[in-house]
Design a protein around this motif. Structure first.
Motif, PDB file in Angstrom:
ATOM      1  N   ALA A 401       0.824  -1.211   0.000  1.00  0.00           N
ATOM      2  CA  ALA A 401       0.000   0.000   0.000  1.00  0.00           C
ATOM      3  C   ALA A 401       0.855   1.258   0.000  1.00  0.00           C
ATOM      4  O   ALA A 401       0.473   2.282  -0.590  1.00  0.00           O
ATOM      5  N   THR A 402       2.016   1.227   0.646  1.00  0.00           N
ATOM      6  CA  THR A 402       2.866   2.425   0.655  1.00  0.00           C
ATOM      7  C   THR A 402       3.376   2.743  -0.753  1.00  0.00           C
ATOM      8  O   THR A 402       3.519   3.916  -1.114  1.00  0.00           O
ATOM      9  N   ILE A 403       3.647   1.717  -1.540  1.00  0.00           N
ATOM     10  CA  ILE A 403       4.087   1.932  -2.923  1.00  0.00           C
ATOM     11  C   ILE A 403       2.957   2.533  -3.751  1.00  0.00           C
ATOM     12  O   ILE A 403       3.148   3.496  -4.499  1.00  0.00           O
ATOM     13  N   ARG A 417      -9.229   1.411   3.634  1.00  0.00           N
ATOM     14  CA  ARG A 417     -10.409   0.566   3.772  1.00  0.00           C
ATOM     15  C   ARG A 417     -10.045  -0.905   3.533  1.00  0.00           C
ATOM     16  O   ARG A 417     -10.490  -1.792   4.276  1.00  0.00           O
ATOM     17  N   SER A 418      -9.212  -1.151   2.544  1.00  0.00           N
ATOM     18  CA  SER A 418      -8.783  -2.529   2.265  1.00  0.00           C
ATOM     19  C   SER A 418      -7.968  -3.091   3.427  1.00  0.00           C
ATOM     20  O   SER A 418      -8.126  -4.266   3.805  1.00  0.00           O
ATOM     21  N   LEU A 422      -8.853  -6.379   5.710  1.00  0.00           N
ATOM     22  CA  LEU A 422      -7.907  -7.476   5.909  1.00  0.00           C
ATOM     23  C   LEU A 422      -7.596  -7.683   7.382  1.00  0.00           C
ATOM     24  O   LEU A 422      -7.549  -8.823   7.875  1.00  0.00           O
ATOM     25  N   SER A 423      -7.401  -6.584   8.127  1.00  0.00           N
ATOM     26  CA  SER A 423      -7.068  -6.705   9.548  1.00  0.00           C
ATOM     27  C   SER A 423      -8.214  -7.297  10.358  1.00  0.00           C
ATOM     28  O   SER A 423      -7.985  -7.850  11.441  1.00  0.00           O
ATOM     29  N   GLY A 424      -9.429  -7.181   9.855  1.00  0.00           N
ATOM     30  CA  GLY A 424     -10.574  -7.749  10.555  1.00  0.00           C
ATOM     31  C   GLY A 424     -10.828  -9.208  10.236  1.00  0.00           C
ATOM     32  O   GLY A 424     -11.776  -9.807  10.758  1.00  0.00           O
TER      33      GLY A 424
END
Length: 452
Positions: A401-403, A417-418, A422-424
């Motif tokens: 995501a940082t890229i 949001r993604s 994923l974390s959930g």
């Protein structure tokens, strides 16, 4: 052997006897035969399984691997007559995952991610270390007990991350001015299979310095949403610091540059960049050696931060997958003060072993002694690298995501949001704590729910 078995041959003073050609030929043939015989014996012993072997996977290659072999592994092999079958890989997480899937994991592994190790522990791939290592030698923040009460890893070396490097001679006012100019930051996002992690370090450290270890710890443990005001603010602050969405040339440079080459413009004439937000290990790069690199706490240079609230740290963590006698001996050796001191002396990293401290009058450089003191100072708050502490799937998505964010800052809401989704995910393994003195609620081997 300096003489004939019957005594030295008689010779006039000041002269040397010359052995006959036949004798030289005979000695050469015998020596060759003995060498072949010795090699055959070694092969035969290994084939019969009489020379114990332990397999070890780590991420050190090149000069780091050479130093590790010479300082740590070779003394072990000489002392215990145990061969270490070492594999170094820059993609060790992928290698380990494939080996575990195939049922052929190494005996011992060194990983940078406690989150990844906690996941392996939950799956029963790791073995407890309390009978082999005294966790008190490192402290609970480094040799962390999980929810089942067991300790599954300890650090072989550690690094400090909440720092910014600059060339000697660049004063405080110059550094402050440079920090406000995106072109003055040396940024490289490339790292092969793990590209993007330098960006995670920026965001983690901005969050830690702005909001403190409690907010940082909640986020790293999956208890603070990615779309929270604090986390989103850290991303947008990074965007401003490095010029994402501004100068396309800066963004292209950051995306195309490997992390270990980011500092090269420091030695260019005129200088191509002045500041690098990077862990203590980067001081070993040639550019910073040539520039006589110094460091300042990142809180002094990251816009919007107060006084340094805590230090982000990372470590190379040792874990055991097979409890063979040879592997257990290697674990004890790697955890020993002698081995840690020898590895630290190579300046490849720092030991946080309680018995490894700079000797009085240590002639090492000031910057190195200062880093070592900060890492070991019990009065300071140390927080483990958040992405390394996260479950592997979240860690990898964060780096990717940082890229994407650097190239397309307007995608931030979608990316966060993604990451929240994923974390959930059910079944992820989150650590019980990531900061010193912050035990929080134990959740090391069980999923931690995201707040609603």
């Amino acid at each position: 052997m300096s003489g004939h078995p019957g005594g030295p041959a008689t010779a006039a003073p000041g002269t040397r006897t010359r052995p006959s050609r036949r004798l030289v030929r005979t000695v050469t043939v015998v020596a060759s035969c003995l060498a072949v015989l010795a090699a055959a014996v070694v092969v035969g012993v290994r084939a019969l399984g009489q020379e114990p072997t332990v397999t070890l996977l780590a991420n050190w290659t090149g000069d780091d691997e050479k130093d590790f072999r010479e300082a740590v592994l070779e003394p072990f092999e000489r002392k215990y007559h145990i061969r270490v079958d070492y594999q170094g890989s820059n993609a060790e997480s992928q290698v380990l995952g494939a080996d575990v899937e195939a049922g052929t994991p190494p005996d011992v592994v060194v990983l940078t991610g406690p989150g990844e190790l906690a996941d392996y522990a939950r799956q029963k791939h790791l073995l407890p270390l309390e009978d082999l290592v005294d966790p008190k030698d490192f402290g609970t923040s480094w040799a962390m007990p999980l929810a089942d009460g067991h300790v599954y890893w300890f650090p072989l070396k550690a690094d400090l991350k909440s720092i910014v490097w600059y060339p000697a001679g660049v004063g405080e006012e110059q550094r402050a001015q440079a920090a406000r100019q995106p072109a003055e930051w040396c940024v490289g996002m490339g790292s092969g299979a793990t590209s993007g992690w330098p960006g995670t370090d920026w965001i983690e450290d901005i969050l830690l310095q702005r909001y403190g270890p409690k907010v940082y710890g909640d986020w790293a443990r999956g208890r603070l949403p990615w779309r929270s005001q604090q986390v989103k603010a850290a991303w947008t602050a990074w965007r401003g610091l490095v010029g994402a969405g501004g100068d396309p040339a800066l963004v292209r440079r950051a995306l195309k540059t490997p992390y270990d080459a980011a500092s090269q413009p420091v030695t260019a004439r005129p200088r191509g960049c002045t500041l690098e937000h990077q862990a203590s290990f980067i001081r070993g790069q040639r550019a910073w050696q040539q520039a006589d690199g110094r460091y300042a706490p990142s809180a002094q240079l990251l816009a919007g931060t107060a006084a340094n609230q805590a230090w982000e740290v990372s470590g190379d963590l040792v874990a055991l997958l097979h409890a063979t006698p040879a592997a257990e001996k290697l674990i004890r050796h790697l955890a020993s003060a002698d081995a840690q001191r020898a590895w630290s002396a190579k300046e490849s990293g720092f030991s946080v072993h309680t018995d490894v401290r700079p000797a009085p009058g240590d002639a090492g450089p000031d910057w190195r002694r200062s880093l070592a003191r900060t890492l070991r100072d019990a009065r300071e708050t140390h927080c483990f690298d958040a992405s390394d502490a996260m479950p592997p799937a979240v860690r990898d998505a964060f780096a990717e995501a940082t890229i994407e964010f650097l190239a397309h800052p307007d995608h931030l809401d979608t990316l966060l949001r993604s990451l929240d989704t994923l974390s959930g995910t059910q079944g992820l393994t989150w650590l019980p704590s990531v900061c010193d003195g912050a035990p929080d609620q134990p959740s090391g081997l069980s999923p931690a729910p995201m707040p609603g």
